[in-house]
Design a protein around this motif. Structure first.
Motif, mmCIF file in Angstrom:
data_model
loop_
_atom_site.group_PDB
_atom_site.id
_atom_site.type_symbol
_atom_site.label_atom_id
_atom_site.label_comp_id
_atom_site.label_asym_id
_atom_site.label_seq_id
_atom_site.Cartn_x
_atom_site.Cartn_y
_atom_site.Cartn_z
ATOM 1 N N ASP A 25 7.783 6.093 10.933
ATOM 2 C CA ASP A 25 9.087 5.610 11.389
ATOM 3 C C ASP A 25 9.038 4.270 12.107
ATOM 4 O OD1 ASP A 25 10.061 8.005 10.384
ATOM 5 O OD2 ASP A 25 10.067 8.991 12.345
ATOM 6 N N ILE A 26 7.961 4.000 12.819
ATOM 7 C CA ILE A 26 7.857 2.748 13.573
ATOM 8 C C ILE A 26 7.127 1.678 12.767
ATOM 9 C CG2 ILE A 26 7.024 1.638 15.693
ATOM 10 C CD1 ILE A 26 9.278 3.718 16.170
ATOM 11 N N LEU A 27 5.973 2.040 12.195
ATOM 12 C CA LEU A 27 5.143 1.036 11.529
ATOM 13 C C LEU A 27 5.362 0.928 10.028
ATOM 14 C CD1 LEU A 27 1.767 1.424 13.439
ATOM 15 C CD2 LEU A 27 3.764 0.025 13.991
ATOM 16 N N GLY A 28 5.986 1.921 9.408
ATOM 17 C CA GLY A 28 6.301 1.810 7.987
ATOM 18 C C GLY A 28 5.240 2.298 7.026
ATOM 19 N N TYR A 29 4.264 3.058 7.516
ATOM 20 C CA TYR A 29 3.278 3.665 6.613
ATOM 21 C C TYR A 29 3.924 4.845 5.887
ATOM 22 C CZ TYR A 29 -0.564 1.052 8.743
ATOM 23 O OH TYR A 29 -1.395 0.064 9.165
ATOM 24 N N ARG A 30 3.289 5.314 4.843
ATOM 25 C CA ARG A 30 3.730 6.536 4.163
ATOM 26 C C ARG A 30 2.553 7.505 4.157
ATOM 27 N NH1 ARG A 30 3.326 2.494 0.767
ATOM 28 N NH2 ARG A 30 1.636 2.518 -0.752
ATOM 29 N N ARG A 31 2.857 8.775 4.282
ATOM 30 C CA ARG A 31 1.808 9.791 4.281
ATOM 31 C C ARG A 31 1.318 9.998 2.858
ATOM 32 N NH1 ARG A 31 1.780 15.753 7.140
ATOM 33 N NH2 ARG A 31 -0.375 16.218 6.579
ATOM 34 N N ILE A 32 0.004 10.134 2.711
ATOM 35 C CA ILE A 32 -0.588 10.414 1.406
ATOM 36 C C ILE A 32 -1.454 11.666 1.521
ATOM 37 C CG2 ILE A 32 -0.500 8.002 0.641
ATOM 38 C CD1 ILE A 32 -3.506 7.785 1.263
ATOM 39 N N ASP A 33 -1.743 12.268 0.386
ATOM 40 C CA ASP A 33 -2.559 13.483 0.371
ATOM 41 C C ASP A 33 -4.000 13.187 0.759
ATOM 42 O OD1 ASP A 33 -0.391 15.017 -0.477
ATOM 43 O OD2 ASP A 33 -0.865 14.700 -2.595
ATOM 44 N N VAL A 34 -4.602 14.124 1.461
ATOM 45 C CA VAL A 34 -6.029 14.045 1.787
ATOM 46 C C VAL A 34 -6.787 14.944 0.820
ATOM 47 C CG1 VAL A 34 -5.633 13.570 4.226
ATOM 48 C CG2 VAL A 34 -5.945 15.925 3.483
ATOM 49 N N PRO A 35 -8.097 14.714 0.651
ATOM 50 C CA PRO A 35 -8.898 15.633 -0.166
ATOM 51 C C PRO A 35 -8.811 17.061 0.398
ATOM 52 C CG PRO A 35 -10.145 13.643 0.350
ATOM 53 C CD PRO A 35 -8.887 13.596 1.165
ATOM 54 N N ALA A 36 -8.966 18.035 -0.466
ATOM 55 C CA ALA A 36 -8.800 19.444 -0.091
ATOM 56 C C ALA A 36 -9.642 19.830 1.122
ATOM 57 C CB ALA A 36 -9.133 20.350 -1.275
ATOM 58 N N ASP A 37 -10.845 19.286 1.254
ATOM 59 C CA ASP A 37 -11.712 19.666 2.369
ATOM 60 C C ASP A 37 -11.258 19.096 3.714
ATOM 61 O OD1 ASP A 37 -12.503 17.127 1.289
ATOM 62 O OD2 ASP A 37 -14.378 17.268 2.418
ATOM 63 N N LEU A 38 -10.268 18.194 3.701
ATOM 64 C CA LEU A 38 -9.777 17.605 4.950
ATOM 65 C C LEU A 38 -8.407 18.124 5.370
ATOM 66 C CD1 LEU A 38 -10.915 13.901 4.547
ATOM 67 C CD2 LEU A 38 -11.988 15.729 5.866
ATOM 68 N N GLU A 46 -0.739 5.294 4.367
ATOM 69 C CA GLU A 46 -1.054 4.077 3.615
ATOM 70 C C GLU A 46 0.093 3.077 3.720
ATOM 71 O OE1 GLU A 46 -3.448 3.812 -0.309
ATOM 72 O OE2 GLU A 46 -1.329 4.030 -0.873
ATOM 73 N N ALA A 47 -0.257 1.793 3.793
ATOM 74 C CA ALA A 47 0.711 0.698 3.798
ATOM 75 C C ALA A 47 0.877 0.171 2.370
ATOM 76 C CB ALA A 47 0.212 -0.425 4.716
ATOM 77 N N ASP A 48 1.837 -0.700 2.182
ATOM 78 C CA ASP A 48 2.090 -1.264 0.857
ATOM 79 C C ASP A 48 0.901 -2.042 0.304
ATOM 80 O OD1 ASP A 48 4.611 -0.162 0.763
ATOM 81 O OD2 ASP A 48 5.631 -1.995 1.410
ATOM 82 N N ASP A 49 0.054 -2.587 1.186
ATOM 83 C CA ASP A 49 -1.122 -3.334 0.712
ATOM 84 C C ASP A 49 -2.322 -2.430 0.441
ATOM 85 O OD1 ASP A 49 -2.093 -2.655 3.224
ATOM 86 O OD2 ASP A 49 -2.487 -4.726 3.844
ATOM 87 N N ALA A 50 -2.127 -1.119 0.502
ATOM 88 C CA ALA A 50 -3.149 -0.087 0.254
ATOM 89 C C ALA A 50 -4.105 0.128 1.430
ATOM 90 C CB ALA A 50 -3.926 -0.334 -1.027
ATOM 91 N N SER A 51 -3.954 -0.618 2.519
ATOM 92 C CA SER A 51 -4.759 -0.324 3.709
ATOM 93 C C SER A 51 -4.258 0.988 4.303
ATOM 94 C CB SER A 51 -4.687 -1.462 4.721
ATOM 95 O OG SER A 51 -3.370 -1.613 5.207
ATOM 96 N N GLN A 52 -5.146 1.680 4.977
ATOM 97 C CA GLN A 52 -4.816 3.024 5.442
ATOM 98 C C GLN A 52 -5.154 3.226 6.912
ATOM 99 O OE1 GLN A 52 -6.873 5.819 2.902
ATOM 100 N NE2 GLN A 52 -5.825 5.095 1.057
ATOM 101 N N ILE A 53 -4.448 4.177 7.496
ATOM 102 C CA ILE A 53 -4.773 4.719 8.808
ATOM 103 C C ILE A 53 -5.060 6.195 8.586
ATOM 104 C CG2 ILE A 53 -3.949 5.256 11.135
ATOM 105 C CD1 ILE A 53 -4.359 2.262 10.689
ATOM 106 N N HIS A 54 -6.225 6.642 9.022
ATOM 107 C CA HIS A 54 -6.584 8.060 8.952
ATOM 108 C C HIS A 54 -6.511 8.623 10.362
ATOM 109 C CE1 HIS A 54 -9.229 7.357 5.115
ATOM 110 N NE2 HIS A 54 -7.971 6.990 4.961
ATOM 111 N N LEU A 55 -5.933 9.795 10.487
ATOM 112 C CA LEU A 55 -5.861 10.478 11.771
ATOM 113 C C LEU A 55 -6.755 11.699 11.719
ATOM 114 C CD1 LEU A 55 -1.997 10.457 12.358
ATOM 115 C CD2 LEU A 55 -3.693 8.777 13.130
#
Length: 115
Positions: A25-38, A46-55
Motif C-alpha cells: 500500500d505504501i511502496l507499491g510492491y506486489r506479493r508473489i508466491d514463495v516456493p512451497a518450502d517457504l 516484487e516491484a515492476d523492475d523485478a527487484s524483490q523484498i523478502h520478509l
C-alpha cells in the motif's frame, strides 16, 4: 556486472500482515508466491523492475540502528505515508527529495524521489 535482486528483512511474528501492507500500500510492491518450502516462513514482494523484498519471520528480530533499504519511489509516497499515520523525516540530496521512515517491524527505509 552485479544486478540487485532482493533484500531480506526480518519481521517479528504477528507483524507479517502489517509489513506486507506497508510494502504493497505504501511502496507499491506486489506479493508473489514463495516456493512451497517457504510457505509460513517467508513472504516475497516484487516491484515492476523485478527487484524483490523478502520478509522472513524472525522471533528474535532486532532492527538495525543505521542500516536501511533505499528505493526510488514515486512522488505520491509522502501522501500515502501521511494517510497511514507513518512518521518520516525529509531531506534533500543531489536534486532528490529523500524521506526516511520505519516500517511496522521498525526496519529503516530511505525513499528517494527524483524531482
Amino acid at each position: 556486472m552485479p544486478r540487485f535482486h532482493h533484500a531480506n528483512l526480518g519481521v517479528p511474528p504477528g507483524l507479517e500482515d502489517a509489513e506486507g501492507a506497508f510494502l504493497v500500500d505504501i511502496l507499491g510492491y506486489r506479493r508473489i508466491d514463495v516456493p512451497a518450502d517457504l510457505v509460513g516462513v517467508a513472504r516475497w514482494y516484487e516491484a515492476d523492475d523485478a527487484s524483490q523484498i523478502h520478509l522472513s519471520t524472525d522471533p528474535d528480530h532486532r532492527p538495525a540502528a543505521r542500516a536501511h533499504t533505499a528505493v526510488e519511489i514515486d512522488t505520491e509516497v509522502e501522501s500515502r505515508l501521511r494517510a497511514a499515520g507513518i512518521s518520516y523525516r525529509t531531506t534533500g540530496r543531489d536534486g532528490l527529495t529523500v524521506l526516511f521512515c520505519a516500517d511496522p517491524a521498525a526496519n529503516r527505509w530511505e525513499l528517494r524521489i527524483a524531482g
